[in-house]
Design a protein around this motif. Structure first.
Motif, mmCIF file in Angstrom:
data_model
loop_
_atom_site.group_PDB
_atom_site.id
_atom_site.type_symbol
_atom_site.label_atom_id
_atom_site.label_comp_id
_atom_site.label_asym_id
_atom_site.label_seq_id
_atom_site.Cartn_x
_atom_site.Cartn_y
_atom_site.Cartn_z
ATOM 1 N N GLN A 131 49.045 44.214 39.417
ATOM 2 C CA GLN A 131 50.202 43.597 40.062
ATOM 3 C C GLN A 131 50.007 42.101 40.286
ATOM 4 O OE1 GLN A 131 51.083 46.101 43.461
ATOM 5 N NE2 GLN A 131 50.934 47.927 42.178
ATOM 6 N N GLY A 132 48.890 41.549 39.766
ATOM 7 C CA GLY A 132 48.649 40.110 39.894
ATOM 8 C C GLY A 132 48.617 39.636 41.339
ATOM 9 N N ARG A 133 48.156 40.494 42.211
ATOM 10 C CA ARG A 133 48.106 40.103 43.632
ATOM 11 C C ARG A 133 46.806 39.381 43.936
ATOM 12 N NH1 ARG A 133 50.827 45.344 46.018
ATOM 13 N NH2 ARG A 133 48.745 46.180 45.694
ATOM 14 N N VAL A 134 46.132 39.835 44.962
ATOM 15 C CA VAL A 134 44.905 39.193 45.431
ATOM 16 C C VAL A 134 43.826 39.224 44.347
ATOM 17 C CG1 VAL A 134 43.230 39.263 47.302
ATOM 18 C CG2 VAL A 134 45.523 40.178 47.665
ATOM 19 N N SER A 135 43.070 38.117 44.216
ATOM 20 C CA SER A 135 42.011 38.132 43.206
ATOM 21 C C SER A 135 40.719 38.707 43.789
ATOM 22 C CB SER A 135 41.774 36.733 42.650
ATOM 23 O OG SER A 135 41.296 35.886 43.659
ATOM 24 N N ASP B 233 43.160 35.915 50.805
ATOM 25 C CA ASP B 233 43.305 35.074 49.608
ATOM 26 C C ASP B 233 42.348 35.493 48.529
ATOM 27 O OD1 ASP B 233 45.285 33.100 50.549
ATOM 28 O OD2 ASP B 233 43.758 32.712 52.065
ATOM 29 N N CYS B 234 41.240 36.074 48.913
ATOM 30 C CA CYS B 234 40.339 36.610 47.900
ATOM 31 C C CYS B 234 39.499 37.725 48.490
ATOM 32 C CB CYS B 234 39.496 35.505 47.250
ATOM 33 S SG CYS B 234 37.920 35.179 47.967
ATOM 34 N N ARG C 45 51.101 35.172 52.905
ATOM 35 C CA ARG C 45 52.003 36.265 52.550
ATOM 36 C C ARG C 45 51.968 37.301 53.646
ATOM 37 N NH1 ARG C 45 49.019 37.696 47.860
ATOM 38 N NH2 ARG C 45 47.622 36.386 49.044
ATOM 39 N N ALA D 75 47.646 38.812 54.377
ATOM 40 C CA ALA D 75 46.889 39.225 53.183
ATOM 41 C C ALA D 75 45.733 38.273 52.915
ATOM 42 C CB ALA D 75 47.824 39.237 51.969
ATOM 43 N N ASP E 283 45.488 45.887 42.270
ATOM 44 C CA ASP E 283 45.742 44.472 42.575
ATOM 45 C C ASP E 283 45.807 43.663 41.288
ATOM 46 O OD1 ASP E 283 46.062 44.578 45.284
ATOM 47 O OD2 ASP E 283 44.128 43.693 45.802
ATOM 48 N N GLU E 284 44.939 43.998 40.330
ATOM 49 C CA GLU E 284 44.921 43.232 39.079
ATOM 50 C C GLU E 284 46.184 43.496 38.274
ATOM 51 O OE1 GLU E 284 40.945 43.935 37.595
ATOM 52 O OE2 GLU E 284 40.161 42.388 38.945
ATOM 53 N N TYR F 27 41.530 47.416 52.748
ATOM 54 C CA TYR F 27 40.985 48.136 51.579
ATOM 55 C C TYR F 27 40.006 49.220 52.023
ATOM 56 C CZ TYR F 27 43.051 44.360 48.873
ATOM 57 O OH TYR F 27 43.936 43.475 48.328
#
Ligand code: DGP
Ligand code: NA
Ligand code: NA
Length: 231
Positions: free
Chosen positions: A191-195, A145-146, A231, A143, A188-189, A107
């Motif tokens: 696409q419901g990926r990493v929180s 996890d958070c 992932r 990736a 990310d939000e 990021y």
């Protein structure tokens, strides 16, 4: 409850933020905290300046040459290469059940490079140095996890004392970097990926530490329970 249940893997916790947000301090406090709970944990930090690629990156960051002296695309790829050279180790560490707390990752890669121009690069099709272009080289890395984003506005960051004088430690750039991070969070939000967990980094060190600890305890428990593959 079969005896052949997959072994637990470690959780990959990432701390991100603008320069001077307190990330490095919080990474080391978090590692200590998890170790005190008998959870095997190691810290990583990117850029990793100790490798050959990292030496090139360090030279770039510590020389304040005019923009354009080093091609922005070339340096972007070096930062990504610096993550890729650690990728096998990151993956095997997590697979062995050890948690990782990481100071910056892909990021930062996207946020800093895409912040180099004032043009709006926020859309995925923003051309070279746009978000989509910048994300390319990091696709496929282990990736997190958070993501814990230590959010600090630029006035607060500047109150924390002078910047060290590295290439990116400039007000206008840092303001754009913070915007880019917000755009990446939104992606990310969507696409419901990493929180993502946004933590107000202007609080005291102790309060930031407490907030991070509670987020991370939840994440570590979740990962230990679901044993989903990386992932
Ligand atoms: P640090 O050692 O955490 O202070 O990071 C050094 C600087 O490099 C900081 O201003 C953030 C920036 N940075 C970190 N990762 C990347 C990356 O992947 N790409 C670019 N362009 N800059 C990065
Ligand atoms: Na820095
Ligand atoms: Na870094």
């Amino acid at each position: 409850i079969s005896s052949s249940a997959a072994p637990k893997r470690g959780a990959f916790i990432l701390l991100e933020g603008v320069d001077r947000c307190g990330k490095t301090t919080q990474v080391s406090l978090l590692v200590k905290h998890l170790m005190s709970l008998s959870l095997a944990t190691v810290a990583y930090r990117f850029p990793d300046r100790t490798t050959q690629v990292g030496t090139l990156i360090n030279n770039y960051l510590t020389t304040n040459g005019p923009t354009g002296t080093v091609d922005d695309r070339a340096i972007h790829l070096l930062f990504s290469a610096n993550r890729w050279e650690s990728a096998p180790k990151l993956a095997s560490t997590l697979a062995s059940g050890t948690n990782i707390v990481c100071d910056r990752y892909a990021y930062s890669g996207v946020a800093f490079t895409s912040a180099k121009t004032e043009e709006d690069r926020s859309s995925m099709s923003g051309g070279e140095l746009g978000l989509g272009w910048c994300m390319g080289p990091d696709v496929g890395l282990p990736a997190p996890d958070c993501v814990i984003f230590l959010d600090l506005d630029q006035d607060e960051a500047e109150k924390r004392g002078g910047y060290g004088g590295e290439r990116y430690e400039k007000r206008d750039l840092q303001i754009r970097v913070r915007k880019r991070f917000a755009e990446l969070q939104a992606l990310d939000e969507e696409q419901g990926r990493v929180s993502w967990h946004v933590v107000d980094a202007s609080q005291s060190i102790e309060d930031v530490t407490k907030e991070i600890a509670s987020i991370v305890t939840d994440t570590v428990e979740r990962i230990a329970k679901d044993s989903s593959p990386l992932r």
